[in-house]
Enzyme design. Structure first.
Site, PDB file in Angstrom:
ATOM      1  N   ARG A  68       0.946  -1.215  -0.119  1.00 47.34           N
ATOM      2  CA  ARG A  68       0.015   0.048   0.090  1.00 47.34           C
ATOM      3  C   ARG A  68       0.848   1.194   0.124  1.00 47.34           C
ATOM      4  O   ARG A  68       1.723   1.430   0.822  1.00 47.34           O
ATOM      5  CB  ARG A  68      -1.166   0.107   1.100  1.00 47.34           C
ATOM      6  CG  ARG A  68      -2.140  -0.994   1.175  1.00 47.34           C
ATOM      7  CD  ARG A  68      -2.933  -1.093  -0.075  1.00 47.34           C
ATOM      8  NE  ARG A  68      -3.991  -1.360   0.038  1.00 47.34           N
ATOM      9  CZ  ARG A  68      -5.090  -1.810  -0.908  1.00 47.34           C
ATOM     10  NH1 ARG A  68      -4.629  -1.369  -2.189  1.00 47.34           N
ATOM     11  NH2 ARG A  68      -6.172  -2.184  -0.587  1.00 47.34           N
ATOM     12  N   GLU A 107     -10.005 -11.319  -5.208  1.00 43.12           N
ATOM     13  CA  GLU A 107      -8.654 -11.069  -4.141  1.00 43.12           C
ATOM     14  C   GLU A 107      -8.476 -12.139  -3.296  1.00 43.12           C
ATOM     15  O   GLU A 107      -7.386 -12.535  -2.875  1.00 43.12           O
ATOM     16  CB  GLU A 107      -9.115  -9.859  -3.497  1.00 43.12           C
ATOM     17  CG  GLU A 107      -9.070  -8.588  -4.294  1.00 43.12           C
ATOM     18  CD  GLU A 107      -9.109  -7.252  -3.404  1.00 43.12           C
ATOM     19  OE1 GLU A 107      -9.080  -6.290  -4.001  1.00 43.12           O
ATOM     20  OE2 GLU A 107      -9.568  -7.439  -2.090  1.00 43.12           O
ATOM     21  N   GLY A 126     -13.426  14.410   6.212  1.00 42.71           N
ATOM     22  CA  GLY A 126     -12.846  15.390   6.163  1.00 42.71           C
ATOM     23  C   GLY A 126     -12.140  16.080   5.037  1.00 42.71           C
ATOM     24  O   GLY A 126     -11.930  17.230   4.571  1.00 42.71           O
ATOM     25  N   GLU A 153      -4.356  -5.176 -13.052  1.00 47.00           N
ATOM     26  CA  GLU A 153      -4.281  -4.112 -12.023  1.00 47.00           C
ATOM     27  C   GLU A 153      -3.245  -4.199 -11.191  1.00 47.00           C
ATOM     28  O   GLU A 153      -3.027  -3.431 -10.121  1.00 47.00           O
ATOM     29  CB  GLU A 153      -5.553  -4.344 -11.294  1.00 47.00           C
ATOM     30  CG  GLU A 153      -6.992  -4.179 -12.068  1.00 47.00           C
ATOM     31  CD  GLU A 153      -8.249  -4.141 -11.082  1.00 47.00           C
ATOM     32  OE1 GLU A 153      -8.222  -4.317  -9.895  1.00 47.00           O
ATOM     33  OE2 GLU A 153      -9.196  -4.155 -11.587  1.00 47.00           O
TER      34      GLU A 153
END
Length: 200
Positions: A68, A107, A126, A153
């Site tokens: 990530r 996945e 936010g 991907e």
């Protein structure tokens, strides 16, 4: 008080795989009247789905692990690979339920036997428009494992089924740092016994 807001202007600052927008807005105040004009940047992306894959018979949770970028730029090299649950974006024309089943297969190689919506919530309202639909997916974990994901991907996803007690230990000691997975596992801790009783 009547809650109102006004978008005075919207600028698209970046338009790619994701979109970054700048809003000029004002809104009513709790104490009465209106705020002055102010700006907020918004990271806009399609809404997403996450699926807690759990086998109540074996008492195991299906976890995935993948690289990530958000973690890579803030932590050391090893921690750039996050332990998560299955998830993905809702494409145009898809329902959240369809995405839950599709992503579970892509996945994790899992067929969902029963699908239940846990909740819908914003991850970081936010600054992001992302709304997550979190599901519980009952699965048979006996054949779960291996490396999954779609080549086009650039996905490289390690999949494993872990006993619930070990998963909860991982959460408590900080080995699970993804917020959506934390919410899902805490939900499971509250509902695990009733899910298991339903399989007896």
């Amino acid at each position: 008080m009547k809650k109102e807001f006004e978008i005075i202007k919207r600028d698209v600052m970046y338009d790619g795989f994701y979109q970054m927008e700048k809003y000029y807005i004002k809104h009513t105040l709790f104490g009465g009247g209106w705020s002055g004009e102010f700006t907020r940047e918004l990271f806009r992306r399609t809404n997403c789905v996450a699926v807690l894959l759990y086998d109540p018979v074996a008492d195991k949770v299906v976890l995935i692990e993948q690289f990530r970028i958000g973690a890579a730029i803030t932590v050391n090299t090893e921690r750039a690979w996050l332990v998560e649950i299955v998830g993905g974006a809702i494409d145009e024309g898809e329902t959240a339920e369809e995405v839950a089943r599709r992503e579970s297969q892509e996945e994790a190689g899992c067929d969902i036997l029963e699908l239940t919506l846990i909740n819908r919530f914003y991850t970081t309202p936010g600054g992001s428009s992302e709304l997550i639909s979190l599901f519980y997916g009952r699965v048979d974990s006996t054949q779960v494992g291996g490396i999954h994901g779609l080549d086009h991907e650039d996905e490289d996803i390690l999949v494993y089924a872990v006993p619930f007690d070990e998963v909860y230990r991982m959460l408590e000691v900080g080995e699970i740092e993804s917020g959506i997975a934390i919410v899902a596992i805490q939900w499971l801790a509250l509902h695990r016994e009733s899910l298991r009783e339903g399989q007896s």
